[in-house]
Design a protein around this motif. Structure first.
Motif, PDB file in Angstrom:
ATOM      1  N   ARG A  94     -34.664   9.080  32.146  1.00 54.99           N
ATOM      2  CA  ARG A  94     -35.331   9.990  32.867  1.00 54.99           C
ATOM      3  C   ARG A  94     -36.389  10.342  31.481  1.00 54.99           C
ATOM      4  O   ARG A  94     -37.771  10.465  32.101  1.00 54.99           O
ATOM      5  CB  ARG A  94     -34.909  11.836  32.848  1.00 54.99           C
ATOM      6  N   GLN A  95     -36.139  10.018  29.961  1.00 52.80           N
ATOM      7  CA  GLN A  95     -37.011   9.657  28.999  1.00 52.80           C
ATOM      8  C   GLN A  95     -37.921   8.748  29.689  1.00 52.80           C
ATOM      9  O   GLN A  95     -39.291   8.716  28.837  1.00 52.80           O
ATOM     10  CB  GLN A  95     -36.108   9.815  28.105  1.00 52.80           C
ATOM     11  N   LYS A  96     -37.411   7.853  29.771  1.00 58.16           N
ATOM     12  CA  LYS A  96     -38.739   6.454  30.563  1.00 58.16           C
ATOM     13  C   LYS A  96     -39.200   6.390  31.348  1.00 58.16           C
ATOM     14  O   LYS A  96     -40.742   6.528  31.338  1.00 58.16           O
ATOM     15  CB  LYS A  96     -37.748   5.525  30.755  1.00 58.16           C
ATOM     16  N   ALA A  97     -38.505   7.665  32.059  1.00 56.22           N
ATOM     17  CA  ALA A  97     -39.642   7.741  33.720  1.00 56.22           C
ATOM     18  C   ALA A  97     -40.268   8.693  33.293  1.00 56.22           C
ATOM     19  O   ALA A  97     -41.978   8.462  33.226  1.00 56.22           O
ATOM     20  CB  ALA A  97     -38.400   8.591  34.378  1.00 56.22           C
ATOM     21  N   ALA A  98     -40.611   9.919  32.562  1.00 57.98           N
ATOM     22  CA  ALA A  98     -41.447  10.685  31.557  1.00 57.98           C
ATOM     23  C   ALA A  98     -42.583  10.033  30.560  1.00 57.98           C
ATOM     24  O   ALA A  98     -44.222   9.548  30.746  1.00 57.98           O
ATOM     25  CB  ALA A  98     -41.334  12.011  30.848  1.00 57.98           C
ATOM     26  N   GLN A  99     -42.103   8.732  30.058  1.00 58.83           N
ATOM     27  CA  GLN A  99     -42.953   8.210  28.980  1.00 58.83           C
ATOM     28  C   GLN A  99     -43.257   7.242  29.762  1.00 58.83           C
ATOM     29  O   GLN A  99     -45.059   6.915  29.196  1.00 58.83           O
ATOM     30  CB  GLN A  99     -42.037   7.092  28.023  1.00 58.83           C
ATOM     31  N   GLY A 100     -43.284   6.311  31.409  1.00 65.34           N
ATOM     32  CA  GLY A 100     -44.050   5.675  32.051  1.00 65.34           C
ATOM     33  C   GLY A 100     -45.042   6.640  33.145  1.00 65.34           C
ATOM     34  O   GLY A 100     -46.031   5.734  33.075  1.00 65.34           O
ATOM     35  N   ILE A 101     -44.922   7.690  32.739  1.00 64.19           N
ATOM     36  CA  ILE A 101     -45.964   8.302  33.280  1.00 64.19           C
ATOM     37  C   ILE A 101     -47.186   8.997  32.915  1.00 64.19           C
ATOM     38  O   ILE A 101     -48.581   8.842  32.779  1.00 64.19           O
ATOM     39  CB  ILE A 101     -45.453   9.557  34.594  1.00 64.19           C
ATOM     40  N   SER A 102     -46.957   8.958  31.860  1.00 63.65           N
ATOM     41  CA  SER A 102     -46.657   9.471  30.574  1.00 63.65           C
ATOM     42  C   SER A 102     -48.693   8.215  29.843  1.00 63.65           C
ATOM     43  O   SER A 102     -49.999   8.581  29.930  1.00 63.65           O
ATOM     44  CB  SER A 102     -47.105  10.271  29.254  1.00 63.65           C
ATOM     45  N   GLU A 103     -47.460   6.996  30.563  1.00 65.00           N
ATOM     46  CA  GLU A 103     -48.756   5.767  29.781  1.00 65.00           C
ATOM     47  C   GLU A 103     -50.728   6.141  31.004  1.00 65.00           C
ATOM     48  O   GLU A 103     -51.179   5.731  30.551  1.00 65.00           O
ATOM     49  CB  GLU A 103     -48.012   4.908  29.608  1.00 65.00           C
ATOM     50  N   GLY A 104     -49.025   5.888  31.781  1.00 63.76           N
ATOM     51  CA  GLY A 104     -50.352   6.396  33.118  1.00 63.76           C
ATOM     52  C   GLY A 104     -51.334   6.811  33.595  1.00 63.76           C
ATOM     53  O   GLY A 104     -52.820   6.843  32.967  1.00 63.76           O
TER      54      GLY A 104
END
Length: 303
Positions: free
Chosen positions: A286-296
């Motif tokens: 879920r931390q990776k998911a948040a990071q991925g969304i933030s990158e976009g």
């Protein structure tokens, strides 16, 4: 450490006679101590003594990890890069919705038609709810974006008994004049349907809905979020929606129809598929998911 108590005082050793050398050395101690105190005072005030040598290597504060999770060193240099930008984060559903079925089942206007205020969302087979998932990812995302200098607004933060309704979720982002808005979800498709997809607003001009000004910017935002999410999480694009593009256009979602700011939904995975569920229930993922969304989002806001 040994302890010498009041009944077991150690005998005092005989004091040797002080010679001239010892007296001179004793005189130097206060002077050395005074010099060190002056050095420390200058350093603490932000100055650098002429004889001081800058610290390098792993012991440098710029290179050491921050205990409080805040950005340090080179990462801190870009911490204010999103200053002045507003991001609306919409954690899908609400953990308390199932207790308020009457309220969430009432119909609201979404422009193209009337639709339920909200739903309870889905869950994994083990009972981990979509509402729990979306709120956790949203909070992680907020931390990342705020460290970049952005102002983050939530539609709900576990501080409401239910809702808000889908029309209110859109209005919250509109009122905030958000530069970008993201609604976080997870799907409830059959076992074997895997992967994530991003939902974009269709061109709608009907009733109170007019998405024409945001269709282009929302597609740009959604494409960047898709790429960032895929890059960071390694999750595959949906194998059941989007025809392999990871992008789906819909006109039946009030949160998109009523938005006047660039907005997309992301379905982070399928909670009913065992492989996807294993990811969605992992805090590290879920931390990776948040990071991925933030990158976009960051990519979109920086242009």
């Amino acid at each position: 450490m040994s302890y010498v108590g009041p009944d077991f005082d150690a005998p005092e050793p005989r004091r040797p006679r002080r010679g001239p050398l010892m007296i001179a050395a004793a005189a130097l101690v206060p002077a050395a101590l005074l010099g060190w105190l002056v050095y420390e005072a200058v350093a603490d005030s932000g100055g650098t003594p002429a004889s001081a040598t800058p610290r390098t290597g792993p012991s440098s504060a710029a290179d050491s990890p921050a205990d409080d999770g805040k950005l340090t060193g080179s990462a801190a240099a870009g911490a204010a890069s999103l200053k002045g930008k507003v991001v609306l984060v919409d954690p899908g559903h609400n953990p308390g919705n199932f207790r308020h079925t009457t309220e969430i089942n009432r119909k609201v206007d979404i422009g193209t038609n009337r639709k339920e205020c909200d739903t309870t969302g889905t869950s994994t087979n083990s009972g981990y709810t979509e509402a729990q998932f979306t709120l956790d990812v949203a909070r992680r995302l907020r931390t990342i974006l705020e460290q970049q200098g952005a102002t983050v607004k939530f539609t709900q933060d576990g501080d409401r008994a239910w809702g808000p309704c889908v029309d209110e979720r859109a209005h919250i982002g509109n009122a905030a004049h958000a530069d970008a808005a993201i609604s976080i979800h997870a799907d409830g498709a059959p076992q074997g349907d895997r992967g994530f997809h991003v939902i974009l607003p269709a061109s709608v001009h009907q009733g109170s809905a007019d998405t024409r000004p945001i269709v282009g910017p929302s597609r740009d935002l959604g494409t960047r979020i898709r790429d960032g999410f895929n890059h960071v999480t390694g999750s595959p694009l949906s194998n059941y929606l989007g025809k392999g593009t990871g992008l789906v256009v819909r006109s039946d979602l009030g949160g998109l129809n009523l938005s006047t700011v660039p907005k997309v939904f992301i379905e982070c995975g399928n909670m009913r598929d065992s492989k996807d569920a294993a990811l969605l229930t992992s805090g590290a993922w879920r931390q990776k998911a948040a990071q991925g969304i933030s990158e976009g989002i960051v990519s979109f806001l920086r242009g």
